[in-house]
Design an enzyme around this catalytic site. Sequence first.
Site, mmCIF file in Angstrom:
data_model
loop_
_atom_site.group_PDB
_atom_site.id
_atom_site.type_symbol
_atom_site.label_atom_id
_atom_site.label_comp_id
_atom_site.label_asym_id
_atom_site.label_seq_id
_atom_site.Cartn_x
_atom_site.Cartn_y
_atom_site.Cartn_z
ATOM 1 N N GLU A 179 -13.941 5.294 0.204
ATOM 2 C CA GLU A 179 -14.849 4.561 1.051
ATOM 3 C C GLU A 179 -15.686 5.134 2.132
ATOM 4 O O GLU A 179 -14.962 5.395 3.295
ATOM 5 C CB GLU A 179 -14.207 3.105 1.607
ATOM 6 N N LYS A 232 -15.395 3.575 5.974
ATOM 7 C CA LYS A 232 -13.916 3.354 6.923
ATOM 8 C C LYS A 232 -14.021 4.267 7.937
ATOM 9 O O LYS A 232 -14.369 5.440 8.131
ATOM 10 C CB LYS A 232 -12.734 3.750 5.975
ATOM 11 N N GLU A 254 -8.879 8.827 5.907
ATOM 12 C CA GLU A 254 -9.059 7.355 5.841
ATOM 13 C C GLU A 254 -10.286 7.202 4.929
ATOM 14 O O GLU A 254 -10.416 6.184 4.028
ATOM 15 C CB GLU A 254 -9.513 6.635 7.045
ATOM 16 N N GLU A 287 0.764 -1.131 -0.132
ATOM 17 C CA GLU A 287 -0.032 -0.134 0.164
ATOM 18 C C GLU A 287 0.982 1.296 0.213
ATOM 19 O O GLU A 287 2.003 1.283 0.915
ATOM 20 C CB GLU A 287 -0.930 0.003 1.509
#
Length: 461
Positions: A323, A326, A332, A267
């Site tokens: 998203e 999250k 985030e 990541e």
Amino acid sequence: MAFFTAFIALFLLASPATLSYGEMQPKMGVCYGELGNNLPSPEKSIQLIQKLNAKRIKIYGANPKILKSIQGTDLQISIMVPNQLISAIYNNQTLADVWVKTNVVPFYPQSKIRYLLVGNEILSNQPNSTWFQLVPAMRKIRNAIKKYGLKKVKVGTPLAMDVLESSYPPSNGTFRSDVSETVVEPLLHFLNRTKSFFFVDVYTYFAWASLPLQISLDYALLQPTNITYTDPGTGLLYTNLLDQMLDAHVFAMTKLGYPNIRLFVAETGWPSGGDPNQIGANIHNAATYNRNVVKKFMAKPPYGTPARPYTVIPSMIFALYNENQKPGQGTERNFGLLYPNGSNVYPIDLSGKTRDSEYPPLPNPASNRKLWCVAVKGANLRALGGAMSYACSQGNRTCDPIQPGGKCFNPNSLAVHASYAFSSYWAQMWKAGATCFFDGLAFMTSKDPSFGSCKFPSIDI
């Protein structure tokens, strides 16, 4: 001194040629998370991933709909055994066999499953027995893979930067003492024996955001500048923060006697938005960083890192979508390359073939590379008043604009006045070591708190 000399000799023996597990071509991937209630279907998502020109994807489980959707494509996929199953699998070969038989065998080889990751950033959790169950569980999963003849599947586990006790300078890279012998050494032995990768999640954003006045933003964004850092232990020259962070792992592995295990960036990314106290999180910086990451890892011949020049480093950008479910701070939920409706947060080509000049202009960040120091919402008013009085007593005419008749007096609010005082004090005194903290009553922000003719002092980054 003798140890250091021997260590450097061992490090130098780890030439790029010794790292080859067969020829690898540069391929960028994207992390496909599913923590959103408004995301496109797996079928649509795979189409969007292909439009981004990604060649790899990583998912945080083994969603059969995703595995079916990649069949007939050239996408390679990494799947994951969830953290909560590690304790059950580590001493139960039958359960490992069942998991692989259920989640891998029905889709292989039509779905190009190449990496089976056991857990996600396990060593970042609070100390628990799962730490010590990780490598035994990985062995069980690999036994199952061998049992079913899945020859192209490598087993690994992604770890965060906090697996290191020290990362600066890179040659001082050292694994944490609480896991080095008990977890990391057995892990490295497993990865070396199976010719797998050391999977690491590396975010220059968080390193920079914690020290924005000490680390150049351009250095963290991989922008070409004249800023360099020379490691005093090796003499290696660094031109960006990502290489420093990656090489810290190389040196940490070498110290444990494993100089040849290859890195895999599981990541990396930069957020395009966040909370008011999360500086530098904007579309301009996110696009700049991720495009530079693509250029770096897709280069031919490969750049590698100063410690491992000319080596291919497989890499995944986090993440496919913003998203909305999250947990955590705002960043985030803002790492995505795409919005949930499938449109680009900013254009990006993961093949690396699009030149910067071919992209449309990026929006300038509202902060214009400036930082302010403002009061925390809901702070105790008495404590806030005391902190403001201290700030106003320092520096040169620090609080003149918030005196009656000043440009920043109205609105006559303690919170507004304290924010001005904190910013003014910090702007004047930071070079002398002043911080934006005030006993927890203040935080840095890249959102300009100025209003009307009232201009808050700031610091350039």
